[in-house]
Design an enzyme around this catalytic site. Sequence first.
Site, PDB file in Angstrom:
ATOM      1  N   SER A 281       0.802  -1.358  -0.076  1.00 60.36           N
ATOM      2  CA  SER A 281       0.114  -0.079  -0.089  1.00 60.36           C
ATOM      3  C   SER A 281       0.759   1.352  -0.163  1.00 60.36           C
ATOM      4  O   SER A 281       0.432   2.249  -0.496  1.00 60.36           O
ATOM      5  CB  SER A 281      -0.821  -0.064   1.292  1.00 60.36           C
ATOM      6  OG  SER A 281      -1.892  -0.905   1.070  1.00 60.36           O
ATOM      7  N   HIS A 346       0.433   3.606   4.615  1.00 60.19           N
ATOM      8  CA  HIS A 346      -0.784   4.176   3.583  1.00 60.19           C
ATOM      9  C   HIS A 346      -0.077   5.579   3.513  1.00 60.19           C
ATOM     10  O   HIS A 346      -0.023   6.254   2.717  1.00 60.19           O
ATOM     11  CB  HIS A 346      -2.265   3.824   3.943  1.00 60.19           C
ATOM     12  CG  HIS A 346      -2.601   2.569   3.797  1.00 60.19           C
ATOM     13  ND1 HIS A 346      -2.082   1.472   4.737  1.00 60.19           N
ATOM     14  CD2 HIS A 346      -3.358   2.046   3.092  1.00 60.19           C
ATOM     15  CE1 HIS A 346      -2.499   0.385   4.657  1.00 60.19           C
ATOM     16  NE2 HIS A 346      -3.432   0.576   3.558  1.00 60.19           N
TER      17      HIS A 346
END
Length: 407
Positions: A281, A346
């Site tokens: 991610s 993230h």
Amino acid sequence: MGDKLPEPHASSSPAVAASSEAEEIEVLDSEDVLPMAAEDHWKALFDQFDPDNTGYISTEKFRSLLQRHGSELDPHKLEVLLALADSNSEGRICYQDFVNLMSNKRSNSFRQAILQGNRRLCSKALLEETGLSLSQRLIRHVAYETLPREIDRKWYYDSYSCCPPPWFMITITIVEVAFFLYNGVVLDRFVLQVSHPLYLKNALLYHPQLRAQAWRYLTYIFMHAGIEHLGLNVVLQLLVGVPLEMVHGAARISFVYVAGVVAGSLAVSVADMTAPVVGSSGGVYALVSAHLANIVMNWSGMKCQFKLLRMAVALICMSFEFGRAVWLRFHPSAYPPCPHPSFMAHLGGVMVGITLGVIILRNYEQRLLDQTLWWIFLSIYVIFVLFAIFWNIFAYSLLDLKLPPPP
């Protein structure tokens, strides 16, 4: 190099000078090698109008050259040359800009010379061209998906040869899927693999107790929490990463991706010190956030279809994936006292995307070394990496954290 080109002669009257100039143009017309000539040949042709070796010729002479050889050039490249001639306020053309264009290289000054001109490209937009093959339509689609300026889209359309293909994103995706399938067979689990008691024993994922093993800051991308985690990352990598690599090249896109991956794991080691990290991610969010930010910053120039709807869908998908990661992080762990993987990777990827990533996507085929913001954001990134390294060396012992036991 063929017949020797005549040397320019000084003349004592305007009439003789005009006659000499006309003869020189005829010589150029007879050579019939402009688009395919080597750089030294281009210099010889250019020097016919530059007897003092200043590196410049007048725009009038340059336009005469284009008018006589325009049929031999790609139509979009001819438009760029004409735009360069029309936008030049000094009334002269630089030899190096001419060579850069004929060599499919554009300097930053060359880009600015065109963008600052008032002339609009006279021919129809690339989107209006008909009779294209399937591959040509694909290349045109990618150009409109990623580039905000028509002149850049036409440049990319003319110069793209699919050699090399977008190998980086495709290779990364294949390897990630292969590792996931292998782990699924070994663990006999494909959904929420992270809840398996043997999951953390893998040598690829990042674990706070094993942070001295430097490869884990990169290789954690090959481990995913489950098929739901892998699926969304793979879709975003292919739909966004592959077109970006086709336009900007493997070197630049891999830099953004890897920088996002490293920033993600380091962000976890600083802000969520007791949690492991898995998944790609960080790299995916770096690419997607850079692409979305580039679209917003060039909203009027981006001509991709349904851009508002597609941005909304991309943001919803990213939000769903981030929400899943947050939920999993605070969900009771299946192997206490070690928590589930962190979601901070993230955010690290997003920060790389909206800084370094945006600079790269906004400067298609331009030298990043000439961009002040590039150096500023690169310096910030390097400072963060150095800070995180020292943090990992000293902070864990100074804060006397109670880390989960090693797997």
